[in-house]
Design a protein around this motif. Structure first.
Motif, PDB file in Angstrom:
ATOM      1  N   UNK A   1       0.787  -1.219   0.000  1.00 54.77           N
ATOM      2  CA  UNK A   1       0.000   0.000   0.000  1.00 54.77           C
ATOM      3  C   UNK A   1       0.820   1.270   0.000  1.00 54.77           C
ATOM      4  N   UNK A   2       2.109   1.164   0.346  1.00 55.71           N
ATOM      5  CA  UNK A   2       2.975   2.335   0.417  1.00 55.71           C
ATOM      6  C   UNK A   2       3.726   2.606  -0.877  1.00 55.71           C
ATOM      7  N   UNK A   3       3.632   1.743  -1.861  1.00 57.88           N
ATOM      8  CA  UNK A   3       4.401   1.904  -3.099  1.00 57.88           C
ATOM      9  C   UNK A   3       4.059   3.237  -3.760  1.00 57.88           C
ATOM     10  N   UNK A   4       5.037   4.102  -3.976  1.00 63.08           N
ATOM     11  CA  UNK A   4       4.756   5.394  -4.605  1.00 63.08           C
ATOM     12  C   UNK A   4       4.250   5.237  -6.043  1.00 63.08           C
ATOM     13  N   UNK A   5       3.301   6.064  -6.426  1.00 62.40           N
ATOM     14  CA  UNK A   5       2.787   6.137  -7.793  1.00 62.40           C
ATOM     15  C   UNK A   5       2.175   4.816  -8.272  1.00 62.40           C
ATOM     16  N   UNK A   6       1.592   4.055  -7.357  1.00 60.29           N
ATOM     17  CA  UNK A   6       1.012   2.764  -7.745  1.00 60.29           C
ATOM     18  C   UNK A   6      -0.097   2.945  -8.779  1.00 60.29           C
ATOM     19  N   UNK A   7      -0.970   3.916  -8.564  1.00 60.28           N
ATOM     20  CA  UNK A   7      -2.077   4.100  -9.502  1.00 60.28           C
ATOM     21  C   UNK A   7      -1.577   4.584 -10.862  1.00 60.28           C
ATOM     22  N   UNK A   8      -0.545   5.415 -10.848  1.00 56.36           N
ATOM     23  CA  UNK A   8       0.038   5.856 -12.122  1.00 56.36           C
ATOM     24  C   UNK A   8       0.651   4.681 -12.884  1.00 56.36           C
ATOM     25  N   UNK A   9       1.260   3.761 -12.163  1.00 54.14           N
ATOM     26  CA  UNK A   9       1.821   2.569 -12.801  1.00 54.14           C
ATOM     27  C   UNK A   9       0.715   1.734 -13.435  1.00 54.14           C
TER      28      UNK A   9
ATOM     29  N   UNK B   1      13.944   3.193  -8.374  1.00 52.39           N
ATOM     30  CA  UNK B   1      14.039   1.764  -8.691  1.00 52.39           C
ATOM     31  C   UNK B   1      12.685   1.129  -9.004  1.00 52.39           C
ATOM     32  N   UNK B   2      11.659   1.934  -9.157  1.00 53.66           N
ATOM     33  CA  UNK B   2      10.335   1.426  -9.520  1.00 53.66           C
ATOM     34  C   UNK B   2      10.111   1.687 -11.009  1.00 53.66           C
TER      35      UNK B   2
ATOM     36  N   UNK C   1      13.617   7.464  -0.320  1.00 54.75           N
ATOM     37  CA  UNK C   1      12.275   7.728  -0.841  1.00 54.75           C
ATOM     38  C   UNK C   1      11.277   6.694  -0.353  1.00 54.75           C
ATOM     39  N   UNK C   2      11.677   5.424  -0.364  1.00 55.39           N
ATOM     40  CA  UNK C   2      10.746   4.377   0.016  1.00 55.39           C
ATOM     41  C   UNK C   2      10.484   4.385   1.521  1.00 55.39           C
ATOM     42  N   UNK C   3      11.496   4.682   2.303  1.00 55.66           N
ATOM     43  CA  UNK C   3      11.284   4.790   3.749  1.00 55.66           C
ATOM     44  C   UNK C   3      10.311   5.924   4.046  1.00 55.66           C
ATOM     45  N   UNK C   4      10.456   7.043   3.343  1.00 52.79           N
ATOM     46  CA  UNK C   4       9.502   8.138   3.513  1.00 52.79           C
ATOM     47  C   UNK C   4       8.082   7.685   3.179  1.00 52.79           C
ATOM     48  N   UNK C   5       7.943   6.912   2.098  1.00 52.00           N
ATOM     49  CA  UNK C   5       6.618   6.430   1.696  1.00 52.00           C
ATOM     50  C   UNK C   5       6.038   5.482   2.740  1.00 52.00           C
ATOM     51  N   UNK C   6       6.868   4.601   3.284  1.00 52.98           N
ATOM     52  CA  UNK C   6       6.406   3.692   4.327  1.00 52.98           C
ATOM     53  C   UNK C   6       5.962   4.454   5.571  1.00 52.98           C
ATOM     54  N   UNK C   7       6.741   5.467   5.942  1.00 53.32           N
ATOM     55  CA  UNK C   7       6.420   6.261   7.133  1.00 53.32           C
ATOM     56  C   UNK C   7       5.111   7.021   6.934  1.00 53.32           C
ATOM     57  N   UNK C   8       4.941   7.638   5.774  1.00 48.71           N
ATOM     58  CA  UNK C   8       3.718   8.392   5.486  1.00 48.71           C
ATOM     59  C   UNK C   8       2.502   7.468   5.483  1.00 48.71           C
ATOM     60  N   UNK C   9       2.665   6.305   4.863  1.00 47.91           N
ATOM     61  CA  UNK C   9       1.554   5.357   4.781  1.00 47.91           C
ATOM     62  C   UNK C   9       1.160   4.862   6.168  1.00 47.91           C
ATOM     63  N   UNK C  10       2.159   4.489   6.976  1.00 49.23           N
ATOM     64  CA  UNK C  10       1.857   3.962   8.309  1.00 49.23           C
ATOM     65  C   UNK C  10       1.279   5.048   9.209  1.00 49.23           C
ATOM     66  N   UNK C  11       1.794   6.262   9.114  1.00 48.33           N
ATOM     67  CA  UNK C  11       1.282   7.356   9.942  1.00 48.33           C
ATOM     68  C   UNK C  11      -0.169   7.669   9.586  1.00 48.33           C
ATOM     69  N   UNK C  12      -0.490   7.575   8.285  1.00 51.38           N
ATOM     70  CA  UNK C  12      -1.846   7.836   7.845  1.00 51.38           C
ATOM     71  C   UNK C  12      -2.838   6.809   8.344  1.00 51.38           C
ATOM     72  N   UNK C  13      -2.349   5.656   8.754  1.00 48.81           N
ATOM     73  CA  UNK C  13      -3.219   4.609   9.284  1.00 48.81           C
ATOM     74  C   UNK C  13      -3.178   4.568  10.811  1.00 48.81           C
ATOM     75  N   UNK C  14      -2.575   5.590  11.409  1.00 51.43           N
ATOM     76  CA  UNK C  14      -2.552   5.672  12.870  1.00 51.43           C
ATOM     77  C   UNK C  14      -1.379   4.979  13.517  1.00 51.43           C
ATOM     78  N   UNK C  15      -0.367   4.586  12.738  1.00 55.74           N
ATOM     79  CA  UNK C  15       0.800   3.919  13.307  1.00 55.74           C
ATOM     80  C   UNK C  15       1.634   4.872  14.139  1.00 55.74           C
ATOM     81  N   UNK C  16       2.299   4.347  15.154  1.00 50.91           N
ATOM     82  CA  UNK C  16       3.050   5.198  16.068  1.00 50.91           C
ATOM     83  C   UNK C  16       4.558   5.101  15.936  1.00 50.91           C
ATOM     84  N   UNK C  17       5.055   4.335  14.988  1.00 51.56           N
ATOM     85  CA  UNK C  17       6.507   4.178  14.875  1.00 51.56           C
ATOM     86  C   UNK C  17       7.152   5.430  14.287  1.00 51.56           C
TER      87      UNK C  17
END
Length: 253
Positions: A31-39, A242-243, A180-196
């Protein structure tokens, strides 16, 4: 300039048979993969422009069925064949797609073994063949073999589109992708209420169990392999670090 992919010895890729690893990927990473819908949009545009009537497609390394689902939504009359070797991935694909009945065929199958082709040959020729973040787990030699097998399963004029993790040209660029991917993972998890924290996510990213299962090749090299096999209109159609989205079309009769 040609960038030569460095071959690696076969490795143990059984990590992806681990249900916990597969579940972690499905719940967080995918779910965190950047530009998934564009792909997905690029993939659908290429297939639609081919002019080949969309009757059936093959999704190789289907995971939970995200890539193939994007085709089923665009072509509700099409039938999809979904292949993966991970029991957890197949279980999730059946949960997500089972309601479609005979519009889908879901097979637990290791396409890393050449005999896989015989299991799907009865459904060929396919109007399209797609894959998402899967083939990079194969050795370079096996990648080329898979691309040849795919070519043989396609209908004339049909596209193979690979949404894939590819190699960076330099270690510096690879580090930029990691950031870039770590940023995407962090944004995705934070948006779902994650606390890491970002640092905690980065530590897990750099020490993840599946890291050694990646055998990345430059997209330029893989496009050369496709051209040598006989694919036309070969290109990298979309790339973000790398995507990459690349592939080619089987010549029409």
């Amino acid at each position: 300039m040609t960038i030569t992919a460095t071959a690696k010895a076969p490795i143990d890729d059984t990590a992806w048979r681990d249900p916990q690893l597969a579940a972690k990927y499905l719940e967080g990473v995918r779910g965190a993969v950047p530009f998934a819908e564009e792909q997905f949009d690029v993939m659908r545009r290429l297939i639609a422009a081919s002019g080949v009537p969309m009757r059936s497609f093959l999704d190789i390394g289907c995971g939970a069925g995200a890539v193939g689902s994007a085709l089923l939504a665009r072509w509700p009359e099409a039938r999809g064949v979904f292949v993966d070797f991970s029991p957890k991935m197949i279980e999730e694909a059946r949960k997500n797609l089972g309601h479609l009945g005979d519009r889908v065929r879901i097979i637990e199958l290791d396409y890393g073994e050449p005999a896989w082709v015989e299991t799907v040959r009865a459904d060929a020729p396919f109007s399209a063949i797609v894959s998402g973040y899967s083939i990079h787990h194969q050795t370079h030699e096996r990648k080329r073999e898979i691309y040849r097998e795919i070519f043989g399963l396609l209908a004339p004029g049909a596209f193979f589109v690979n949404i894939e993790h590819v190699a960076s040209a330099t270690p510096w660029l690879s580090a930029r992708f990691d950031d870039r991917f770590i940023d995407a993972l962090y944004t995705f998890e934070s948006g779902r209420g994650g606390g890491r924290t970002r640092e905690q996510i980065a530590d897990e990213y750099y020490h993840r169990d599946d890291k050694q299962a990646n055998i990345l090749a430059p997209v330029e090299q893989q496009c050369e392999w496709l051209r040598a096999i006989g694919f036309e209109d070969v290109d990298c159609y979309f790339k973000h670090f790398e995507l990459g989205v690349f592939g080619g079309r089987k010549p029409a009769d």
